[in-house]
Design a protein around this motif. Structure first.
Motif, PDB file in Angstrom:
ATOM      1  N   PHE A  13       0.815  -1.216   0.000  1.00  0.00           N
ATOM      2  CA  PHE A  13       0.000   0.000   0.000  1.00  0.00           C
ATOM      3  C   PHE A  13       0.852   1.271   0.000  1.00  0.00           C
ATOM      4  O   PHE A  13       0.342   2.353   0.277  1.00  0.00           O
ATOM      5  N   LYS A  14       2.126   1.151  -0.329  1.00  0.00           N
ATOM      6  CA  LYS A  14       3.005   2.323  -0.307  1.00  0.00           C
ATOM      7  C   LYS A  14       2.558   3.399  -1.289  1.00  0.00           C
ATOM      8  O   LYS A  14       2.858   4.580  -1.108  1.00  0.00           O
ATOM      9  N   GLY A  15       1.830   3.010  -2.331  1.00  0.00           N
ATOM     10  CA  GLY A  15       1.324   3.986  -3.279  1.00  0.00           C
ATOM     11  C   GLY A  15       0.423   5.025  -2.637  1.00  0.00           C
ATOM     12  O   GLY A  15       0.258   6.131  -3.181  1.00  0.00           O
ATOM     13  N   GLU A  31      -6.372   3.554   3.492  1.00  0.00           N
ATOM     14  CA  GLU A  31      -5.458   3.629   4.625  1.00  0.00           C
ATOM     15  C   GLU A  31      -6.041   2.932   5.852  1.00  0.00           C
ATOM     16  O   GLU A  31      -5.348   2.171   6.550  1.00  0.00           O
ATOM     17  N   THR A  32      -7.317   3.169   6.109  1.00  0.00           N
ATOM     18  CA  THR A  32      -7.973   2.541   7.257  1.00  0.00           C
ATOM     19  C   THR A  32      -8.039   1.026   7.087  1.00  0.00           C
ATOM     20  O   THR A  32      -7.784   0.271   8.041  1.00  0.00           O
ATOM     21  N   ILE A  33      -8.366   0.571   5.892  1.00  0.00           N
ATOM     22  CA  ILE A  33      -8.426  -0.871   5.619  1.00  0.00           C
ATOM     23  C   ILE A  33      -7.048  -1.506   5.773  1.00  0.00           C
ATOM     24  O   ILE A  33      -6.907  -2.585   6.364  1.00  0.00           O
ATOM     25  N   ALA A  34      -6.006  -0.835   5.262  1.00  0.00           N
ATOM     26  CA  ALA A  34      -4.654  -1.389   5.340  1.00  0.00           C
ATOM     27  C   ALA A  34      -4.194  -1.547   6.782  1.00  0.00           C
ATOM     28  O   ALA A  34      -3.591  -2.569   7.149  1.00  0.00           O
ATOM     29  N   VAL A  35      -4.476  -0.555   7.610  1.00  0.00           N
ATOM     30  CA  VAL A  35      -4.038  -0.612   9.005  1.00  0.00           C
ATOM     31  C   VAL A  35      -4.873  -1.614   9.800  1.00  0.00           C
ATOM     32  O   VAL A  35      -4.334  -2.438  10.550  1.00  0.00           O
ATOM     33  N   SER A  36      -6.185  -1.566   9.639  1.00  0.00           N
ATOM     34  CA  SER A  36      -7.077  -2.376  10.480  1.00  0.00           C
ATOM     35  C   SER A  36      -7.158  -3.826  10.022  1.00  0.00           C
ATOM     36  O   SER A  36      -7.238  -4.740  10.857  1.00  0.00           O
ATOM     37  N   TRP A  37      -7.123  -4.074   8.729  1.00  0.00           N
ATOM     38  CA  TRP A  37      -7.362  -5.415   8.223  1.00  0.00           C
ATOM     39  C   TRP A  37      -6.084  -6.160   7.826  1.00  0.00           C
ATOM     40  O   TRP A  37      -6.032  -7.382   7.941  1.00  0.00           O
ATOM     41  N   PHE A  38      -5.076  -5.450   7.332  1.00  0.00           N
ATOM     42  CA  PHE A  38      -3.861  -6.120   6.884  1.00  0.00           C
ATOM     43  C   PHE A  38      -2.768  -6.063   7.953  1.00  0.00           C
ATOM     44  O   PHE A  38      -2.198  -7.086   8.305  1.00  0.00           O
ATOM     45  N   TRP A  56     -12.920   2.121  20.036  1.00  0.00           N
ATOM     46  CA  TRP A  56     -11.983   2.561  19.006  1.00  0.00           C
ATOM     47  C   TRP A  56     -11.711   1.447  18.002  1.00  0.00           C
ATOM     48  O   TRP A  56     -11.619   1.685  16.793  1.00  0.00           O
ATOM     49  N   LYS A  57     -11.566   0.214  18.501  1.00  0.00           N
ATOM     50  CA  LYS A  57     -11.274  -0.902  17.596  1.00  0.00           C
ATOM     51  C   LYS A  57     -12.424  -1.152  16.627  1.00  0.00           C
ATOM     52  O   LYS A  57     -12.207  -1.390  15.435  1.00  0.00           O
ATOM     53  N   VAL A  58     -13.646  -1.090  17.140  1.00  0.00           N
ATOM     54  CA  VAL A  58     -14.812  -1.303  16.270  1.00  0.00           C
ATOM     55  C   VAL A  58     -14.903  -0.196  15.226  1.00  0.00           C
ATOM     56  O   VAL A  58     -15.209  -0.453  14.047  1.00  0.00           O
ATOM     57  N   CYS A  59     -14.617   1.039  15.624  1.00  0.00           N
ATOM     58  CA  CYS A  59     -14.641   2.149  14.661  1.00  0.00           C
ATOM     59  C   CYS A  59     -13.588   1.962  13.583  1.00  0.00           C
ATOM     60  O   CYS A  59     -13.859   2.156  12.390  1.00  0.00           O
ATOM     61  N   TRP A  60     -12.377   1.595  13.986  1.00  0.00           N
ATOM     62  CA  TRP A  60     -11.298   1.431  13.014  1.00  0.00           C
ATOM     63  C   TRP A  60     -11.572   0.283  12.041  1.00  0.00           C
ATOM     64  O   TRP A  60     -11.306   0.396  10.850  1.00  0.00           O
ATOM     65  N   VAL A  61     -12.118  -0.801  12.552  1.00  0.00           N
ATOM     66  CA  VAL A  61     -12.308  -1.989  11.722  1.00  0.00           C
ATOM     67  C   VAL A  61     -13.533  -1.878  10.830  1.00  0.00           C
ATOM     68  O   VAL A  61     -13.494  -2.264   9.652  1.00  0.00           O
ATOM     69  N   ALA A  62     -14.634  -1.341  11.342  1.00  0.00           N
ATOM     70  CA  ALA A  62     -15.896  -1.430  10.614  1.00  0.00           C
ATOM     71  C   ALA A  62     -16.582  -0.091  10.369  1.00  0.00           C
ATOM     72  O   ALA A  62     -16.896   0.255   9.227  1.00  0.00           O
ATOM     73  N   ILE A  63     -16.834   0.686  11.434  1.00  0.00           N
ATOM     74  CA  ILE A  63     -17.700   1.854  11.298  1.00  0.00           C
ATOM     75  C   ILE A  63     -17.074   2.933  10.421  1.00  0.00           C
ATOM     76  O   ILE A  63     -17.704   3.423   9.474  1.00  0.00           O
ATOM     77  N   SER A  64     -15.824   3.323  10.697  1.00  0.00           N
ATOM     78  CA  SER A  64     -15.185   4.382   9.910  1.00  0.00           C
ATOM     79  C   SER A  64     -15.031   3.995   8.441  1.00  0.00           C
ATOM     80  O   SER A  64     -15.340   4.809   7.550  1.00  0.00           O
TER      81      SER A  64
END
Length: 613
Positions: A139-141, A489-496, A518-526
């Motif tokens: 995801f460096k791009g 960015e959110t998907i890369a941090v939370s899921w990968f 915070w974890k639920v927001c980062w993974v799903a809600i945001s």
């Protein structure tokens, strides 16, 4: 990393994580490669605090004071959009009722991502490009996209500040030049109704402030549109040159200089806002504007567009995804309480937007009283027109108009400069951290080159048709593209990278793990909110107009090319990384999805390296 043979501090570990880091070797992160065991750096050691992870060996700058950092973040988040965009969107979407979706979107979307970026930057101590080596290399791009978007924003945003500087210079006169219709640039349609009776306001009427803005400052009458933008306004060229000169000497030495400048540029707007609020509240008809601003229309909450506007406003206002929060927090001490910083600065930003609404609408109520029309008839302008036509028109007819004009445009300049400092610092930090061997010790020259590129890229916005270019860049330079970048960015941090691994990083810095909210927001809600905004924005594309000028179809195509030129970096880098990484497909995916190596103390506490939660 500690230098070879450097003695370790005899101090006892202050946390279980640091204790493990002192006695266990760093674990390799490649599935098929075993790295040589070596001591892990300890966050409390001088070598950790003074150098960034990775190949950079030069000491990294640090904020001189904690307030330098806080004011820089607040200055970036609180920009011109807080003054012109929030009040307009608030009254348009239900007045006081709009505060409900706005607050919900802030709590579940904006603030969690604000917190995430501050934590990422502080932990990895890198800019938006090289940080992905330690999160998810494929995801460096995203980092390159952020830098391109930052350049597009600098091409038009500083021109708006130059307009404010032109107004500021024009304000030093006994009578403001936009106070009457007796000027060479005025037309027969110019209508001045302040202090006069029996003046009829029609659809063809133009106020002196509007004609000053369009025919004197911009001189759009000399342009035929984007097909014929005309020559460059040398007065605006001079103003923009002065703005970029201020920006250069504020950024050339790093955060030690910009951190001092923001003590003026970030605090002055609040003093001016309070002065203007007190003055606006004493004007006749001010109460009409306040009622119109806050009158709740609960039926609007059933409209999807209201929720989209609320989400878009909070994301653009707080500014995650621009790389600024990553850059600014990367100069913090490792154990700085970024959680508290995120809550404080987010609250200040939202309250400033709310306060700006009172400042704007007390004056709009006064104008409606003078014109003898409804508030909604004078509140139709949004964007720069609100700041360069509507508000100056009211100022011109106040007692002490020169004083209020000077402080108002001075406030606009300082609000704009803060955001410019943050946006360009994000690009500077990202590129210098990516190429430390080339740029280390050459910051002054690199910043000079970057400022020169931004200045040259802004020349088209200084033409007679420059306002049309500004509108095009404002719509497409950082619209859906930045929202899509934040989503990835959110998907890369939370899921990968993994939410558990990220939580361990936060615990290593702050001593506590982020809560379930915070974890639920980062993974799903945001991510869900961001996807909702992006899809809604793509499906609803209103026609682009400015000053009754309808943008041609080819210009919209150019706008989409601008969007694609920044976002295309992400898939292109993914293909490049997969093609040039040696090994089988499985090995390539492992290398591309997992951090390159363990260079941080929290790695000593084993966390499974997996591209899943």
């Amino acid at each position: 990393k500690p230098s070879a043979g450097a003695p370790r501090s005899p101090a006892a570990p202050t946390s279980p994580v640091q204790g493990l880091a002192q006695h266990q070797p760093c674990a390799g992160t490649f599935p098929a490669v075993t790295l040589m065991a070596q001591p892990c750096p300890v966050p409390d050691s001088p070598s950790w605090q003074d150098t960034a992870p990775g190949p950079q060996t030069h000491p990294r700058d640090k904020w001189s004071k904690k307030m330098d950092f806080l004011l820089s973040v607040i200055g970036f988040a609180v920009d011109l959009g807080n003054v012109w965009r929030f009040p307009y969107i608030c009254y348009q979407n239900g007045g006081g009722a709009f505060l409900i979706p706005y607050t919900l979107m802030a709590v579940f979307g904006g603030v969690p991502l604000f917190y995430m970026e501050l934590a990422l930057g502080q932990f990895h101590r890198m800019g938006a490009i090289p940080i992905w080596k330690h999160i998810c290399p494929i995801f460096k791009g995203i980092g390159f996209s952020i830098c391109i978007i930052g350049l597009y924003v600098s091409f038009y945003y500083n021109t708006i500040i130059a307009w404010a500087l032109y107004y500021l210079c024009s304000s030093f006169s006994g009578s403001l030049p936009w106070a009457s219709c007796d000027n060479p640039w005025n037309t027969p349609d110019c209508t001045n109704y302040f202090g006069r009776s029996n003046v009829t306001w029609t659809n063809f009427s133009r106020s002196p402030a509007e004609e000053f803005y369009t025919r004197k400052v911009l001189e759009v009458q000399k342009s035929g549109g984007l097909d014929d933008v005309g020559g460059i306004r040398w007065q605006l060229l001079l103003c923009l040159f002065l703005i970029f000169t201020i920006v250069y000497f504020s950024l050339w030495k790093g955060v030690k200089t910009s951190g001092k400048v923001v003590w003026v540029t970030a605090t002055l707007p609040y003093a001016v806002l309070l002065i203007l609020l007190v003055r606006g509240a004493t004007l006749p008809g001010a109460w009409r504007g306040v009622l119109f601003y806050l009158r709740p229309d609960w039926g609007k909450l059933l409209s999807t567009a209201v929720w989209v506007d609320a989400a878009a406003q909070i994301f653009f206002s707080l500014g995650p995804g621009f790389g600024v929060l990553l850059a600014l927090s990367s100069y913090n001490p490792f154990h700085n309480n970024c959680y508290r910083d995120a809550l404080v600065t987010s609250a200040v930003n939202c309250l400033t937007s709310f306060l700006s609404g009172f400042v704007i609408f007390t004056v709009l109520g006064y104008m409606a009283e003078m014109r003898d029309v409804e508030v909604e008839d004078v509140a139709r302008d949004k964007g720069p027109s609100l700041l360069f036509i509507t508000y100056p028109e009211a100022i011109a007819n106040m007692v002490g108009s020169t004083f209020f004009a000077i402080i108002f445009f001075l406030m606009m300049i300082t609000l704009g400069l803060d955001s410019t400092f943050g946006g360009l610092e994000a690009v500077i930090t990202a590129v210098m951290d990516e190429y430390p061997q080339v740029l280390a010790g050459r910051r002054e020259l690199f910043v000079l080159g970057l400022i020169t590129v931004c200045f040259l890229g802004s020349l088209s916005t200084l033409t007679y048709g420059g306002a049309y270019v500004v509108k095009l860049l404002e719509e497409f330079g950082a619209g859906c593209s930045i929202l899509a970048v934040v989503l990835l960015e959110t998907i890369a941090v939370s899921w990968f990278y993994g939410i558990q691994r990220f939580s361990h990083d936060v615990k290593a810095m702050l001593g506590f793990t982020p809560g379930v909210f915070w974890k639920v927001c980062w993974v799903a809600i945001s991510p869900a909110l961001l996807a909702f905004i992006v899809i809604s924005s793509l499906l609803d594309q209103p026609p682009l107009t400015l000053f009754n000028y309808q943008y041609p179809e080819w210009s919209i195509s150019v706008g989409y090319l601008i969007v694609a030129s920044s976002f295309i970096c992400i898939p292109l880098y993914m293909v490049y990384k997969l093609v040039w990484t040696p090994g089988s497909l499985k090995q390539r995916l492992s290398v591309c999805l997992w951090p390159e190596r363990a260079t941080r103390a929290p790695q000593a506490e084993a966390v499974p390296m997996s591209p899943v939660l």
